[in-house]
Motif scaffolding. Structure first.
Motif, PDB file in Angstrom:
ATOM      1  N   ASP A 247       5.874   1.539   9.229  1.00 35.39           N
ATOM      2  CA  ASP A 247       6.569   2.597   8.494  1.00 35.39           C
ATOM      3  C   ASP A 247       5.765   3.034   7.269  1.00 35.39           C
TER       4      ASP A 247
ATOM      5  N   ARG B 276       2.607   2.864   6.946  1.00 35.40           N
ATOM      6  CA  ARG B 276       1.455   3.605   7.458  1.00 35.40           C
ATOM      7  C   ARG B 276       1.838   5.061   7.720  1.00 35.40           C
ATOM      8  N   ALA B 277       2.976   5.266   8.350  1.00 37.02           N
ATOM      9  CA  ALA B 277       3.433   6.642   8.635  1.00 37.02           C
ATOM     10  C   ALA B 277       3.638   7.412   7.333  1.00 37.02           C
ATOM     11  N   ARG B 278       4.140   6.736   6.307  1.00 35.02           N
ATOM     12  CA  ARG B 278       4.359   7.429   5.027  1.00 35.02           C
ATOM     13  C   ARG B 278       3.034   7.744   4.326  1.00 35.02           C
TER      14      ARG B 278
ATOM     15  N   ALA C 128       2.955  15.444   9.673  1.00 37.15           N
ATOM     16  CA  ALA C 128       3.106  13.996   9.734  1.00 37.15           C
ATOM     17  C   ALA C 128       4.172  13.590  10.740  1.00 37.15           C
TER      18      ALA C 128
ATOM     19  N   PHE D 293      -4.942  19.112  11.659  1.00 35.69           N
ATOM     20  CA  PHE D 293      -5.324  19.367  10.267  1.00 35.69           C
ATOM     21  C   PHE D 293      -5.913  20.767  10.111  1.00 35.69           C
TER      22      PHE D 293
ATOM     23  N   ILE E  91       0.277   8.516   5.852  1.00 36.41           N
ATOM     24  CA  ILE E  91      -0.216   9.704   6.562  1.00 36.41           C
ATOM     25  C   ILE E  91       0.592  10.938   6.146  1.00 36.41           C
ATOM     26  N   MET E  92       1.897  10.741   5.928  1.00 36.91           N
ATOM     27  CA  MET E  92       2.747  11.830   5.433  1.00 36.91           C
ATOM     28  C   MET E  92       2.204  12.380   4.115  1.00 36.91           C
ATOM     29  N   TRP E  93       1.761  11.515   3.221  1.00 35.22           N
ATOM     30  CA  TRP E  93       1.232  11.989   1.941  1.00 35.22           C
ATOM     31  C   TRP E  93      -0.114  12.692   2.111  1.00 35.22           C
ATOM     32  N   MET E  94      -0.871  12.317   3.136  1.00 32.08           N
ATOM     33  CA  MET E  94      -2.101  13.060   3.425  1.00 32.08           C
ATOM     34  C   MET E  94      -1.759  14.503   3.794  1.00 32.08           C
ATOM     35  N   PHE E  95      -0.769  14.656   4.677  1.00 32.52           N
ATOM     36  CA  PHE E  95      -0.362  16.014   5.066  1.00 32.52           C
ATOM     37  C   PHE E  95       0.264  16.754   3.887  1.00 32.52           C
TER      38      PHE E  95
ATOM     39  N   LEU F 151      12.797   4.466   8.776  1.00 36.80           N
ATOM     40  CA  LEU F 151      11.709   5.376   8.399  1.00 36.80           C
ATOM     41  C   LEU F 151      12.243   6.781   8.124  1.00 36.80           C
ATOM     42  N   ALA F 152      11.862   7.328   6.975  1.00 34.63           N
ATOM     43  CA  ALA F 152      12.176   8.725   6.660  1.00 34.63           C
ATOM     44  C   ALA F 152      10.868   9.436   6.346  1.00 34.63           C
ATOM     45  N   LEU F 153      10.647  10.562   7.012  1.00 39.17           N
ATOM     46  CA  LEU F 153       9.405  11.314   6.815  1.00 39.17           C
ATOM     47  C   LEU F 153       9.721  12.760   6.471  1.00 39.17           C
ATOM     48  N   PHE F 154       8.823  13.380   5.705  1.00 39.08           N
ATOM     49  CA  PHE F 154       8.803  14.831   5.583  1.00 39.08           C
ATOM     50  C   PHE F 154       7.396  15.262   5.967  1.00 39.08           C
ATOM     51  N   GLU F 155       7.118  16.559   5.892  1.00 39.04           N
ATOM     52  CA  GLU F 155       5.841  17.150   6.312  1.00 39.04           C
ATOM     53  C   GLU F 155       5.774  17.243   7.839  1.00 39.04           C
TER      54      GLU F 155
ATOM     55  N   HIS G 155       3.483  11.468  14.053  1.00 41.62           N
ATOM     56  CA  HIS G 155       4.232  10.223  14.282  1.00 41.62           C
ATOM     57  C   HIS G 155       4.844  10.218  15.687  1.00 41.62           C
TER      58      HIS G 155
END
Lengths: 200, 200
Positions: free
Chosen positions: B77, B79-81, A59, A87, B83-87, A52-56, A63
């Motif tokens: 994973d 799902r987390a992404r 988020a 939010f 939510i990342m796009w929501m933020f 898993l790679a996330l930004f923001e 997580h």
């Protein structure tokens, strides 16, 4: 390497007691393809955990909060409200603060800067008045400290250099309580140590 | 009664097939204590479900998405992404768009408006360039349509009157795909019906 937003992620990891490794990204590398693959907007922080790679930041903090105890209440309704405050921090309170930062830093030399800055500052004050009215004399926004407070305090911290935060004593005290948390102290010290090592 | 943000909640409810009741709030009532108890920043929409009361569109949409199938993928994973796009929608793409709206509506009569507007529009374009590069020729931001797309398309929709969205054909097509969804059509029609009934 920015001070502002990666501190939020460190803080969250410290609150839930999870160890982490840091990979620094230079301002130049932030705009290169390898980083853009992780963060399409060329910013920091990013977060990697297995595949898993996330930004923001919001988020990433959510997580972390969802997978480790310490940042979200167990009660379903209280949990939804804590996420609501996350939010509110990034979508209602931060935008006017960001506008103030932009007005000072990116438009500070423009001919309109002197006349426009008070307008932008007033928008920030309006939000803080409303937030302060809701907080009242409570310790945190909704019951125990949560990811919502972590995000809100982080957003408000960006205001400190402007002096506006101190116009709202209950919010200034709220931020001071957040900063006094051992997890924040550890996150801040870790960030400071890196900055110091880079400055040598 | 605003067009922009309550449509997001209607749309989410339509995507997951949940019925809902609407309670209209006048601009005046938004600033009164009864509404401020639900929404400390005096805005809309708010959301009530049993004992739970929420504000912040992102939080409401996420709450709906977490409790009903249709807006978040099953894979953890993915799902987390989503939510990342929501933020990303509310914290990275929306702020410069909001700044543009403020520059036009609230500062349109200021002496600096003409010289400053292009600067603000350029900040919006920079974000859209990055978003467009990430989207590529994909249909949605990450696999199937998700709450992340719902929020991103809603944010981009605010740009349409400016003409800037049409400078990015792949993003304009992305928004058009979102608007073509039956759930969006139902939400938009319901909103329009209320506006029409109020105009009589």
């Amino acid at each position: 390497m920015g001070l502002a937003r990666d501190t939020r992620v460190r803080w969250a990891l410290e609150e839930v007691g999870q160890p982490y490794d840091v990979r620094l990204v230079s301002f130049q590398a932030m705009k290169e393809p390898a980083h853009l693959a992780l963060h399409p907007f060329g910013q920091i922080p990013t977060y990697e955990e297995g595949d898993l790679a996330l930004f923001e930041t919001g988020a990433i903090v959510l997580h972390i909060a969802e997978h480790h105890a310490g940042l979200l209440p167990g009660d379903a309704d209280a949990r939804a409200r804590a996420i609501m405050w996350m939010f509110a921090a990034v979508n209602t309170v931060e935008p006017p603060i960001l506008e103030l930062v932009i007005a000072r830093i990116h438009e500070g030399d423009k001919p309109w800067a002197k006349e426009r800055l008070p307008l932008v500052a007033e928008r920030v004050r309006n939000r803080l008045k409303q937030l302060s009215a809701r907080l009242g004399d409570a310790e945190w926004l909704d019951g125990a400290f949560s990811a919502g407070d972590l995000m809100m305090a982080s957003v408000l911290l960006r205001l400190r250099p402007s002096g506006i935060l101190d116009e709202f004593p209950s919010l200034a005290a709220y931020v001071a309580r957040a900063e006094a948390r051992p997890a924040y102290q550890r996150a801040f010290a870790a960030q400071l140590a890196i900055n110091a090592s880079r400055a040598v």
